[in-house]
Motif scaffolding. Structure first.
Motif, PDB file in Angstrom:
ATOM      1  N   LEU A  26      17.047  30.074 -24.455  1.00 44.19           N
ATOM      2  CA  LEU A  26      16.025  31.348 -24.311  1.00 44.19           C
ATOM      3  C   LEU A  26      15.206  31.383 -25.344  1.00 44.19           C
ATOM      4  N   LEU A  27      16.072  31.829 -26.633  1.00 50.25           N
ATOM      5  CA  LEU A  27      15.316  32.182 -27.884  1.00 50.25           C
ATOM      6  C   LEU A  27      15.001  31.069 -28.781  1.00 50.25           C
ATOM      7  N   GLY A  28      15.939  30.091 -28.577  1.00 48.87           N
ATOM      8  CA  GLY A  28      15.599  28.951 -29.663  1.00 48.87           C
ATOM      9  C   GLY A  28      14.960  27.889 -29.305  1.00 48.87           C
ATOM     10  N   LEU A  29      14.676  27.813 -27.824  1.00 45.21           N
ATOM     11  CA  LEU A  29      13.774  26.684 -27.499  1.00 45.21           C
ATOM     12  C   LEU A  29      12.663  27.176 -26.383  1.00 45.21           C
ATOM     13  N   ALA A  30      13.084  27.836 -25.477  1.00 43.27           N
ATOM     14  CA  ALA A  30      11.947  28.096 -24.576  1.00 43.27           C
ATOM     15  C   ALA A  30      11.100  29.186 -25.079  1.00 43.27           C
ATOM     16  N   TYR A  31      11.685  30.278 -25.662  1.00 38.83           N
ATOM     17  CA  TYR A  31      10.296  31.214 -26.268  1.00 38.83           C
ATOM     18  C   TYR A  31       9.687  30.612 -27.356  1.00 38.83           C
ATOM     19  N   PRO A  32       9.984  29.674 -28.127  1.00 37.21           N
ATOM     20  CA  PRO A  32       9.381  29.147 -29.312  1.00 37.21           C
ATOM     21  C   PRO A  32       8.177  28.091 -28.741  1.00 37.21           C
ATOM     22  N   ALA A  33       8.661  27.475 -27.737  1.00 36.91           N
ATOM     23  CA  ALA A  33       7.882  26.560 -27.056  1.00 36.91           C
ATOM     24  C   ALA A  33       6.769  27.175 -26.292  1.00 36.91           C
ATOM     25  N   ALA A  34       6.922  28.201 -25.634  1.00 34.44           N
ATOM     26  CA  ALA A  34       5.945  29.008 -25.003  1.00 34.44           C
ATOM     27  C   ALA A  34       4.929  29.724 -25.859  1.00 34.44           C
ATOM     28  N   ILE A  35       5.629  30.069 -26.973  1.00 35.42           N
ATOM     29  CA  ILE A  35       4.522  30.626 -28.072  1.00 35.42           C
ATOM     30  C   ILE A  35       3.780  29.491 -28.653  1.00 35.42           C
ATOM     31  N   THR A  36       4.431  28.435 -28.910  1.00 35.49           N
ATOM     32  CA  THR A  36       3.445  27.376 -29.413  1.00 35.49           C
ATOM     33  C   THR A  36       2.474  27.011 -28.612  1.00 35.49           C
ATOM     34  N   GLY A  37       2.778  26.674 -27.156  1.00 37.96           N
ATOM     35  CA  GLY A  37       2.026  26.077 -26.116  1.00 37.96           C
ATOM     36  C   GLY A  37       0.789  27.230 -26.119  1.00 37.96           C
ATOM     37  N   ILE A  38       1.086  28.586 -25.984  1.00 38.83           N
ATOM     38  CA  ILE A  38      -0.118  29.760 -25.992  1.00 38.83           C
ATOM     39  C   ILE A  38      -0.931  29.642 -27.079  1.00 38.83           C
ATOM     40  N   ALA A  39      -0.399  29.457 -28.129  1.00 38.33           N
ATOM     41  CA  ALA A  39      -1.218  29.520 -29.565  1.00 38.33           C
ATOM     42  C   ALA A  39      -2.015  28.195 -29.614  1.00 38.33           C
ATOM     43  N   GLN A  40      -1.571  26.949 -29.282  1.00 43.73           N
ATOM     44  CA  GLN A  40      -2.331  25.571 -29.009  1.00 43.73           C
ATOM     45  C   GLN A  40      -3.486  25.824 -28.009  1.00 43.73           C
ATOM     46  N   VAL A  41      -3.411  26.780 -27.040  1.00 43.31           N
ATOM     47  CA  VAL A  41      -4.467  26.818 -26.026  1.00 43.31           C
ATOM     48  C   VAL A  41      -5.368  27.871 -26.430  1.00 43.31           C
ATOM     49  N   ALA A  42      -4.830  28.977 -26.961  1.00 37.03           N
ATOM     50  CA  ALA A  42      -5.854  30.012 -27.262  1.00 37.03           C
ATOM     51  C   ALA A  42      -6.264  29.885 -28.506  1.00 37.03           C
ATOM     52  N   PHE A  43      -5.544  29.589 -29.844  1.00 39.22           N
ATOM     53  CA  PHE A  43      -5.931  29.460 -31.007  1.00 39.22           C
ATOM     54  C   PHE A  43      -5.665  28.134 -31.448  1.00 39.22           C
ATOM     55  N   PRO A  44      -6.200  27.145 -31.187  1.00 34.64           N
ATOM     56  CA  PRO A  44      -5.849  25.842 -31.745  1.00 34.64           C
ATOM     57  C   PRO A  44      -6.122  25.773 -33.204  1.00 34.64           C
ATOM     58  N   TRP A  45      -7.363  26.187 -33.583  1.00 31.56           N
ATOM     59  CA  TRP A  45      -7.514  25.958 -35.189  1.00 31.56           C
ATOM     60  C   TRP A  45      -6.622  26.440 -36.009  1.00 31.56           C
ATOM     61  N   ALA A  46      -6.218  27.773 -35.674  1.00 32.85           N
ATOM     62  CA  ALA A  46      -5.557  28.573 -36.495  1.00 32.85           C
ATOM     63  C   ALA A  46      -4.110  28.022 -36.266  1.00 32.85           C
ATOM     64  N   ALA A  47      -3.625  27.793 -35.211  1.00 34.50           N
ATOM     65  CA  ALA A  47      -2.245  27.362 -34.769  1.00 34.50           C
ATOM     66  C   ALA A  47      -1.945  26.134 -35.669  1.00 34.50           C
ATOM     67  N   ASN A  48      -2.993  25.139 -35.875  1.00 35.41           N
ATOM     68  CA  ASN A  48      -2.632  23.868 -36.534  1.00 35.41           C
ATOM     69  C   ASN A  48      -3.066  24.019 -38.196  1.00 35.41           C
ATOM     70  N   GLY A  49      -3.091  25.310 -38.746  1.00 33.80           N
ATOM     71  CA  GLY A  49      -2.971  25.391 -40.106  1.00 33.80           C
ATOM     72  C   GLY A  49      -4.673  25.562 -40.551  1.00 33.80           C
ATOM     73  N   SER A  50      -5.417  26.066 -39.660  1.00 39.42           N
ATOM     74  CA  SER A  50      -6.858  26.171 -40.043  1.00 39.42           C
ATOM     75  C   SER A  50      -7.472  25.293 -41.170  1.00 39.42           C
ATOM     76  N   LEU A  51      -7.279  23.826 -40.655  1.00 38.73           N
ATOM     77  CA  LEU A  51      -7.631  23.140 -41.547  1.00 38.73           C
ATOM     78  C   LEU A  51      -9.072  22.324 -41.564  1.00 38.73           C
ATOM     79  N   VAL A  52      -9.672  22.269 -42.848  1.00 31.42           N
ATOM     80  CA  VAL A  52     -10.934  22.140 -42.862  1.00 31.42           C
ATOM     81  C   VAL A  52     -11.401  20.639 -43.186  1.00 31.42           C
ATOM     82  N   THR A  53     -12.047  19.971 -42.361  1.00 31.14           N
ATOM     83  CA  THR A  53     -12.546  18.664 -42.378  1.00 31.14           C
ATOM     84  C   THR A  53     -14.001  18.265 -42.625  1.00 31.14           C
ATOM     85  N   GLU A  54     -13.996  17.176 -43.233  1.00 36.15           N
ATOM     86  CA  GLU A  54     -15.342  16.836 -43.636  1.00 36.15           C
ATOM     87  C   GLU A  54     -15.463  15.217 -43.579  1.00 36.15           C
ATOM     88  N   HIS A  55     -16.377  14.902 -42.861  1.00 35.78           N
ATOM     89  CA  HIS A  55     -16.507  13.263 -42.279  1.00 35.78           C
ATOM     90  C   HIS A  55     -15.156  12.914 -41.764  1.00 35.78           C
TER      91      HIS A  55
END
Length: 203
Positions: A26-55
């Motif tokens: 529950l706490l080692g797999l399901a919860y982290p997976a759920a939070i990661t999924g929510i973050a990827q949907v709601a805040f994808p830029w921040a969840a992936n390190g707020s990476l700045v790209t150019e060209h």
């Protein structure tokens, strides 16, 4: 007798093993997976390190400082990570007390070097001291304005143009209350490069 003891031991351990497995899943797999999924949907830029790209190339992160050494660029706060530079895996403060001679010597040397780039102006503290993480990507507006003359001279840009770039990049406290006014050094330097190219093209 031994068989009975073993059965009692297994019976006593079974609830502990079941609960351990349940909470590990529950706490080692399901919860982290759920939070990661929510973050990827709601805040994808921040969840992936707020990476700045150019060209199409990653040139940095909005969250981690970079070492700009050229006089043509604005410089950020010193990194506390030593030779690792702004390596996020080496994030740390120096843990040196205000009474530390090593800290005093390092800051005094930095003040002397930086003061030479703008004689007569007091050196902003954040240009010679590290942040708690050693990776802060921001400097104070005062620290940015302190560097305007050096950058303008190195770029051959009007001082007013460079100062206006700094003013445009000042981020205000969240909701006007949380934090301090600040300038993201990477964003400012990108705006500076764009202004230099635009001027060279006569725009």
């Amino acid at each position: 007798m031994t068989s009975a003891i073993n059965r009692e031991l297994v019976a006593a351990l079974r609830p502990s093993l079941v609960m351990t497995g349940l909470f590990a899943g529950l706490l080692g797999l399901a919860y982290p997976a759920a939070i990661t999924g929510i973050a990827q949907v709601a805040f994808p830029w921040a969840a992936n390190g707020s990476l700045v790209t150019e060209h199409g190339q990653v040139i940095g992160s909005d969250l981690i400082g970079q070492g700009f050494a050229s006089p043509r660029y604005f410089h950020g706060r010193p990194s506390a990570a030593g030779s690792a530079g702004y390596d996020a895996s080496a994030s740390a403060g120096s843990n040196l007390a205000p009474s530390s001679q090593a800290l005093h010597d390092r800051v005094a040397g930095a003040v002397k070097d930086i003061a030479a780039t703008s004689p007569g102006s007091p050196v902003p503290p954040d240009l010679v001291t590290t942040s708690a993480s050693g990776l802060d990507p921001h400097i104070s507006p005062e620290a940015a304005f302190f560097q305007v003359d050096r950058v303008a001279a190195a770029r051959g840009l009007p001082r007013e143009t460079v100062r206006a770039l700094v003013t445009a990049q000042v981020e205000q406290p969240l909701l006007g209350l949380l934090g301090e006014p600040r300038v993201n050094v990477l964003r400012l330097n990108r705006a500076l490069d764009e202004a230099t190219v635009s001027r060279a093209q006569g725009h």
